[in-house]
Scaffold this motif. Sequence first.
Motif, PDB file in Angstrom:
ATOM      1  N   ASN A  59       0.060   3.283   6.224  1.00 53.04           N
ATOM      2  CA  ASN A  59       0.026   3.004   4.778  1.00 53.04           C
ATOM      3  C   ASN A  59      -1.264   3.469   4.111  1.00 53.04           C
ATOM      4  N   GLN A  60      -2.049   4.326   4.821  1.00 57.14           N
ATOM      5  CA  GLN A  60      -3.264   4.844   4.192  1.00 57.14           C
ATOM      6  C   GLN A  60      -3.242   6.379   4.233  1.00 57.14           C
ATOM      7  N   GLN A  98       4.269  -2.065   4.798  1.00 59.05           N
ATOM      8  CA  GLN A  98       4.237  -2.525   6.188  1.00 59.05           C
ATOM      9  C   GLN A  98       5.316  -3.571   6.455  1.00 59.05           C
ATOM     10  N   ILE A 115      -0.049  -1.713  11.731  1.00 59.27           N
ATOM     11  CA  ILE A 115       0.248  -2.848  10.858  1.00 59.27           C
ATOM     12  C   ILE A 115      -0.958  -3.783  10.779  1.00 59.27           C
ATOM     13  N   GLY A 116      -1.206  -4.302   9.591  1.00 59.38           N
ATOM     14  CA  GLY A 116      -2.264  -5.299   9.434  1.00 59.38           C
ATOM     15  C   GLY A 116      -1.809  -6.614  10.074  1.00 59.38           C
ATOM     16  N   ALA A 173     -10.525  -3.142  12.075  1.00 53.52           N
ATOM     17  CA  ALA A 173     -10.118  -2.675  10.739  1.00 53.52           C
ATOM     18  C   ALA A 173     -11.108  -3.119   9.674  1.00 53.52           C
ATOM     19  N   ARG A 176     -13.487  -7.420   5.323  1.00 56.28           N
ATOM     20  CA  ARG A 176     -12.883  -7.427   3.985  1.00 56.28           C
ATOM     21  C   ARG A 176     -13.717  -8.253   3.012  1.00 56.28           C
ATOM     22  N   ARG A 197      -5.154  -9.580  -5.383  1.00 61.28           N
ATOM     23  CA  ARG A 197      -4.106  -9.179  -4.435  1.00 61.28           C
ATOM     24  C   ARG A 197      -4.519  -9.510  -2.999  1.00 61.28           C
ATOM     25  N   GLN A 199      -2.752  -9.533   1.269  1.00 60.75           N
ATOM     26  CA  GLN A 199      -1.653  -9.053   2.100  1.00 60.75           C
ATOM     27  C   GLN A 199      -0.522 -10.075   2.104  1.00 60.75           C
ATOM     28  N   GLN A 220       0.307  -2.633  -0.095  1.00 62.64           N
ATOM     29  CA  GLN A 220      -0.903  -1.934  -0.504  1.00 62.64           C
ATOM     30  C   GLN A 220      -0.664  -0.858  -1.574  1.00 62.64           C
ATOM     31  N   ASN A 237     -10.535  -6.118   0.300  1.00 55.69           N
ATOM     32  CA  ASN A 237     -10.304  -5.129   1.364  1.00 55.69           C
ATOM     33  C   ASN A 237     -11.639  -4.539   1.826  1.00 55.69           C
ATOM     34  N   ASN A 238     -11.537  -3.664   2.817  1.00 56.38           N
ATOM     35  CA  ASN A 238     -12.760  -2.992   3.294  1.00 56.38           C
ATOM     36  C   ASN A 238     -13.101  -1.821   2.362  1.00 56.38           C
ATOM     37  N   VAL A 241     -10.448   1.366   2.008  1.00 59.33           N
ATOM     38  CA  VAL A 241      -9.319   1.242   1.079  1.00 59.33           C
ATOM     39  C   VAL A 241      -9.825   1.295  -0.362  1.00 59.33           C
ATOM     40  N   ASP A 264      -5.997  -4.320  12.872  1.00 62.70           N
ATOM     41  CA  ASP A 264      -4.717  -3.630  12.737  1.00 62.70           C
ATOM     42  C   ASP A 264      -4.151  -3.498  14.149  1.00 62.70           C
TER      43      ASP A 264
END
Length: 356
Positions: A59-60, A98, A115-116, A173, A176, A197, A199, A220, A237-238, A241, A264
Amino acid sequence: MKRTKMCTAAVVAAVAALSLAACGGGAAESPSAAGETSGSATEAVDVSDAETIFKLAFNQTDQHPQYIAAKQLGEDLYEATDGRYAIEVYPNEELGTQSDVVQNLSDGSVEMMYIGGPVLESFNEDFIVFNLPYVFDSPEKQAEVFADEAVTGELFSSLEDSKNISVLAALHAGVRNVYNSKKAIVEPSDLDGLKIRVQQSDSQVAMIEAMGAVASPMGQGEVYSALQTGALDGAENNETVFDALKHDEVAKHYSYTRHLMIPDYLLINAETLAAMPDADREAFLELIPSTVESANAGFIEFAAESRAAAEKLGATFNDDVNVGAFKELVAPLVESSVNNPVRQKLYDAIQAANAS
Ligand code: GCU
């Protein structure tokens, strides 16, 4: 049974590599770009004529070290199996969010994905322990826990029979932090009324609400436009992202709440793995540790580059955050989530690693 054992062995090897990378060994000794840890990394291999190509959902972007490492895994797999198997990586949520893709992975229409951690909670809530705020003291301690098969083995194979999903590896991952379009966050009261937002899991909703914000769970890919239209005030997030998905264009205040360090996971459909001829499966599993090492080593550098790029765009990074106050607010959530013997064992292992 054979399948479970093999996956477990791969997980052990993979988390050992994670441990190395997170401890600095892998990162320091690896070439700078992710993917260069493998001998053939620099020459792209055309894998399009492979007999079987696994789809791997991501997803990135294709700049992310996890993408680069997965692409390399596909090429190495192609070579190791004489063209019988390869992997095609689909970045940018092309195959869906995801939480949608993991259903497809379970039914076998997608073979692999990253996947997270929180998304796996809907399949086995015990995964929650690794997704709780402020539980890991450092990436090194996190890696230490993942490297202990006595701790993680059962959890990582727990979805094989029920959901047809094997966990191949846990990856670092990042850490955050909260960012938003309004202001720097120093105290929990600064989050009051801000729509943030998270997850898609109950634990993440409960966490951000305990921290003082209004939770908005979503995939995401929807976050950028929600920030742009003002439907969201921010996200958490980190740095990778924040920059790669251009959130730094529309939510310029990034504050180091450091509330989460969640892994992840690299997943594969369990029947797909079991159906491979033994020698091909073994060759595949042997490639997993270097894939993890490469992704983790690349991540650290990518995070630093992402922060620099965001600053260039005018984003600000605030490290003057009352982390103690946030920790206090989420402590009851941690306590109430560790509510059965399986979770207690995982939690105790984290505490032991932190104290060592
Ligand atoms: C990170 C993480 C992803 C996760 C994403 C998110 O990028 O690596 O696995 O999906 O955060 O917040 O949705």
